[in-house]
Design a protein around this motif. Sequence first.
Motif: not given
Length: 534
Positions: A173-200
């Motif tokens: 569970f902690i790893l899932s949160l950490a990966v989401v937070l790292i991925a969100k910081s690596a992309f713009s909010p627009e990219s995250w909402d559009a497609w980058a949320w798939r990277t985890p």
Amino acid sequence: MATALADHQANEPSRKDIQLVITASSLGTIFEWYDFFIYGTLAASGIIGRTFFPAGNETVQTLLAWAGFAIGFGFRPLGAVLFGFLGDRLGRKYTFLVTITLMGLATAGVGLVPSAASIGLAAPAIIILLRILQGLALGGEYGGAAIYVAEHAPPGRSGYYTSFIQASVAGGFILSLAVVLIAKSAFSPESWDAWAWRTPFLFSLLLLAVSLWMRLKLSESPVFRKMKEAGETAANPFVESFTYPGNLRRLFVALFGIAAGLTVIWYTAMFTVLSFLQATMRVEETTAQLIVGVGAAAGLFWFVLFGWLSDRIGRKLPIVLGYALTLIMLFPIFWVIGSAANPGLALAAKRAPVIVSGPDCHYSPFAKEQADECGKLLDYFSKKGVAYQSVPAPATVVTIGGVTVEDTSPAALDATLAANGYELGKVIPSPGNIAIILAAIITLSALAGITYGPVAALLAEMFPARIRYSSMSIPYHIGTGYFGGFLPFISQYIVARSGNPYGGLWYTMGVVAMALVVTLVWHQDEKPGKAVRG
């Protein structure tokens, strides 16, 4: 790297062998639960609902997303039957190699499914299919890893050794949160909402490669190897799980006394807190994820501590104590979290309570549009996360702080709520309040750790070695799959129907009370470290 266990010829594994067993099994368990939990982590933020389950109603989207989460849990018992059979017949090692491969591929698949806007109803159908595959895989994984470690542990140490497997579940569970937070910081909010949320989800392929590399270094469990050599493996471990003398009582206790109770505490401490902060208390999403992730990580030591302690005082005592403390402390802990997370909202709810009166006032969270004016008002307050009371009356009336609201249009209600101190925007708690929330989460982790830490050793010791994989996995995954897996959906439904942001906790309280009675009355604690022999 340590020599493979296959080359180890002594009767007992060496210290290096055991370290490799614990490391490989724990990492695999972390990765497996990461795969399963990444869906829930993103469901709590609303991305899963609006991408795959668009319904024109935010509450319905959330409920459908959590229903998809629950479906994966619902198929865990079937995975327990299938892979439990294979684990008792073919061996522990190769069975959980299959389960982790299936899990990794299914998780990556979620990241590749087009949205419902692109392919319509095929999108939620594919997501549900992939969740089913994840549930089947997880049904075989946990029992295999826990038993594998328990069967390598020296006498009197299985509680401590298997506690790392228990902590690894929280680690996923902690790893899932950490990966989401790292991925969100690596992309713009627009990219995250559009497609980058798939990277985890796609990240699961890398975790799968690491896990397979580690686990291929392991040999078969010494207990299973001896049974195999002696020709003592069960012909049909599923059937024998229900016919072996005394096993029906053990299955009953393992399901209703152990698995059901500990899993609702754990999911309440993790997923309910995350959803409560983000949706109900309106804490800014990234802040909420950071708080819960840090709190969960700080509470990992509880699992190892109580697993170690159970080797000395028995498995039953800490579990019973954890259940009793949960019944006493659960509501107060959440009241503390709510008051610290959004003091303005909590204070406004006390100072200016919302009361909706009306004839036959009915609200359905699943309806796209409510049938009457009273239902529409309840729908409005539910979506805003505002606590309300619903009372019968001849006419539909809204009062806020005892004052009747004449204009009940959404814009007017927004203004009235704001005037009465309701903070409906996203908030970031003060540093002092964040410290209070962290302390509360660590306390919840203690309640989870005291019940969850000893359980792998307890279940391994309850059942005969020849049918241990099946007998342990079936009740565990029915209990965790149905009582725990449906917790987010049921608790959110209770909150939506009742208007009480704390109302969903009554589900946890009811299940824990049942588990406490079953464990006290029917569980006969085995001597720590001494497994039931087949």
